[in-house]
Design a protein around this motif. Structure first.
Motif, PDB file in Angstrom:
ATOM      1  N   PHE A  58     -35.171 -13.623  11.014  1.00 60.06           N
ATOM      2  CA  PHE A  58     -34.593 -13.520  12.350  1.00 60.06           C
ATOM      3  C   PHE A  58     -34.310 -12.043  12.571  1.00 60.06           C
ATOM      4  N   ALA A  59     -33.510 -11.697  13.530  1.00 61.43           N
ATOM      5  CA  ALA A  59     -33.259 -10.280  13.806  1.00 61.43           C
ATOM      6  C   ALA A  59     -31.799 -10.073  14.157  1.00 61.43           C
ATOM      7  N   VAL A  60     -31.289  -8.902  13.821  1.00 57.99           N
ATOM      8  CA  VAL A  60     -29.892  -8.566  14.117  1.00 57.99           C
ATOM      9  C   VAL A  60     -29.832  -7.124  14.617  1.00 57.99           C
ATOM     10  N   LEU A  63     -22.693  -2.957  10.318  1.00 56.25           N
ATOM     11  CA  LEU A  63     -24.058  -3.232   9.904  1.00 56.25           C
ATOM     12  C   LEU A  63     -24.410  -2.449   8.643  1.00 56.25           C
ATOM     13  N   PRO A  64     -25.280  -2.978   7.784  1.00 53.74           N
ATOM     14  CA  PRO A  64     -25.706  -2.225   6.594  1.00 53.74           C
ATOM     15  C   PRO A  64     -26.477  -0.968   6.985  1.00 53.74           C
ATOM     16  N   GLU A  65     -26.476  -0.005   6.099  1.00 52.16           N
ATOM     17  CA  GLU A  65     -27.031   1.316   6.406  1.00 52.16           C
ATOM     18  C   GLU A  65     -28.509   1.260   6.778  1.00 52.16           C
ATOM     19  N   TYR A  66     -29.280   0.401   6.103  1.00 53.59           N
ATOM     20  CA  TYR A  66     -30.714   0.366   6.406  1.00 53.59           C
ATOM     21  C   TYR A  66     -30.966  -0.102   7.840  1.00 53.59           C
ATOM     22  N   LEU A  67     -30.057  -0.902   8.407  1.00 56.12           N
ATOM     23  CA  LEU A  67     -30.200  -1.338   9.793  1.00 56.12           C
ATOM     24  C   LEU A  67     -29.711  -0.269  10.765  1.00 56.12           C
TER      25      LEU A  67
END
Length: 553
Positions: free
Chosen positions: A303-305, A464-468
């Motif tokens: 999915f996407a966030v 949000l996590p850093e990669y996002l």
């Protein structure tokens, strides 16, 4: 059913031209008198490549010509934009209407009254199969009261909110009806036609990106509900599925009954049922947990966030139309956009893209669980709000959140809990410049939030996590090549957008019921088979067809 038509593509008109201009152009192309044919608009899109010279591009279907066959008309036509073809019409009458009186346990049961459940119930009722619908939320009038109370600072009702209730999550949205699925059976046109029959503008039948708006969609849904009841269906609101009871039947398990809770009294009752349509929506996490415990086959899915972004609508309008926005002769629609970008900053290619863009709309608090916060976008039919907003999201997969069946649910909950804490229970909002620098915003610039629900300044890099967040920064800067000003420092980011689609898929077979529970029909977006109002509605129709074939043939 197929019907022969003449399709004419690429008819160019000024935005202020009426049907008479289109008719004259058809007349010239077909060498017919302007009163000798019947036509319909099949598609209308906007060509703004040469702004401020804006054009509407039409495709039309000529359905009938007086005293001539369509073939004879085509013999004189040399233009390649004109062709003889066929249009597919969906006919529910292909499935014989019931002349039988079903027992109570044979009547189809539908869990959930979002788009999938709505159209499954509507078509089953039109076939005389008297479906019974159970929806945990309330009918629209009472649901709107609950939602407005929450947006104004009151308590969240975890069973009746932006996610749960009559019409599903789409009720409090832009009411978008465009879809990525292809029209091969006529089902999409049938869905749109049904909405028009129940009060939507007939423009949705042909505009390139049809939408209804939350205000009109609510009225349409109520009208469809009334037809279902008039056809012999029953709909019970404030009633939550608690358990599905299965029995061993030869080599497989079979649905035998369901247990439901009347939320007004708290009492649980049992309903015998052989066919249960599970149209639960993407936020029915407790139901996912229950069916997982039963051993119903499910799998995690991508999915996407991300976040919602807000710009001044005038910036988006000017990007789309240029100086034509000031032309008093043009009544141009509020502009939208769709942007994509391939991020590489994390060492892995990730798509960053816009989703559910709401022109002239609102960012809404779409929470459905305590101490957790999710946002969505919503527009009224007029799209007259000061800001444009869109989800800007990044795809995540089981490699990111874990390959357990419900790991995606846990990932969503983690983000929503962080968003709730960051905003102290209110929608966390941050200027893009501050997001890039990782600092909490302290004041707004040219853009101020246009929301349903209160906001608090926050640092979304803590949500949000850093990669996002790295992908979002790169992507938003990248979108500036398409929309000048997209990455302005005072662009607003609001979080968290986590309910873009279901994090699970309930696996079904070619007969559309669960591969290990006969009679249980996973359906629509929550089951992992749709992605929006139209595709969910189409899936509801497909499940109705599967049940009708079994009961009527």
């Amino acid at each position: 059913m197929e019907r022969q038509i003449i399709r004419i593509n690429n008819i160019k008109c000024k935005p202020n031209d009426g049907l008479d201009v289109i008719r004259k152009k058809i007349s010239k192309l077909l060498m017919l008198s302007k009163d000798d044919f019947v036509f319909e608009i099949a598609k209308r899109s906007i060509d703004s490549r040469h702004k401020p010279d804006i054009m509407y591009i039409y495709s039309v279907n000529v359905l009938k010509v007086s005293k001539k066959s369509l073939e004879s008309v085509m013999k004189k036509v040399k233009d390649k934009s004109v062709l003889l073809t066929k249009k597919v019409y969906y006919e529910l009458d292909d499935y014989k209407k019931a002349n039988i009186e079903l027992s109570e346990e044979e009547r189809p049961v539908i869990i959930g009254f979002g788009p999938a459940g709505l159209f499954a119930a509507l078509n089953l009722s039109r076939l005389g199969l008297r479906p019974i619908v159970y929806e945990r939320g309330l009918e629209i009038s009472k649901r709107r009261e609950k939602v407005n109370t929450f947006w104004n600072g009151g308590a969240l009702d975890t069973n009746c909110n932006v996610q749960f209730g009559e019409g599903g999550a789409g009720t409090f949205s832009d009411g978008k009806l465009n879809t990525q699925i292809h029209e091969t059976t006529g089902r999409i046109s049938y869905v749109l036609k049904t909405f028009v029959e129940h009060g939507a503008s007939d423009e949705i039948l042909y505009v390139n990106k049809p939408h209804i708006g939350t205000d009109v969609l609510a009225k349409v849904i109520v009208s469809i509900r009334q037809e279902i009841i008039a056809n012999g269906g029953e709909i019970f609101f404030g009633t939550k599925l608690e358990k599905i009871n299965l029995v061993k039947n030869e080599e497989a398990r079979q649905v035998d009954s369901i247990e439901l809770r009347d939320l007004s009294t708290g009492k649980i009752f049992t309903k015998n049922a052989k066919r249960v349509v599970l149209a639960i929506g993407h936020s029915a996490r407790d139901t996912f947990e229950m069916i997982n415990d039963l051993g119903i086959c499910m799998e995690p899915k991508p999915f996407a966030v991300g976040v919602r972004v807000e710009h001044k609508q005038e910036l988006i309008n000017y990007n789309a139309y240029g100086e034509a926005v000031n032309n008093p002769k043009y009544n141009l629609p509020t502009a939208d956009y769709k942007v994509t970008y391939q991020s590489t900053c994390t060492g892995t290619k990730r798509g960053v893209y816009s989703f559910c863009m709401c022109p002239g709309g609102y960012v809404v608090n779409a929470s459905s669980e305590e101490n957790a916060l999710a946002v969505n976008g919503m527009s009224y039919s007029s799209r007259a709000g000061e800001n444009a907003n869109s989800a800007i999201i990044v795809t995540v997969t089981p490699e990111d959140f874990g390959d357990g069946v419900l790991s995606g649910v846990a990932f969503q909950r983690k983000l929503e809990g962080a968003a709730y804490r960051a905003g102290n229970g209110k929608i966390p909002v941050q200027l893009f410049e501050d997001f890039c620098n990782g600092v909490k915003s302290t004041s707004f610039g040219k853009v101020t939030p246009n929301t349903k629900g209160e906001t608090n300044m926050a640092n979304l890099k803590e949500v949000l996590p850093e990669y996002l967040t790295d992908c979002l920064v790169e992507g938003i800067h990248g979108f500036n090549r398409y929309i000048k000003g997209f990455d302005n420092g005072d662009t607003l980011l609001l979080g968290v957008e986590s309910r873009t689609s279901s994090p699970v898929r309930i696996i079904r077979n070619e007969n559309l019921y669960s591969i290990n529970a006969k009679g249980l029909y996973p359906c629509g977006e929550g089951a992992g088979y749709a992605g929006g109002i139209t595709s969910a509605s189409v899936d509801g129709i497909k499940v109705c067809e599967a049940i009708a074939k079994e009961l009527l043939n």
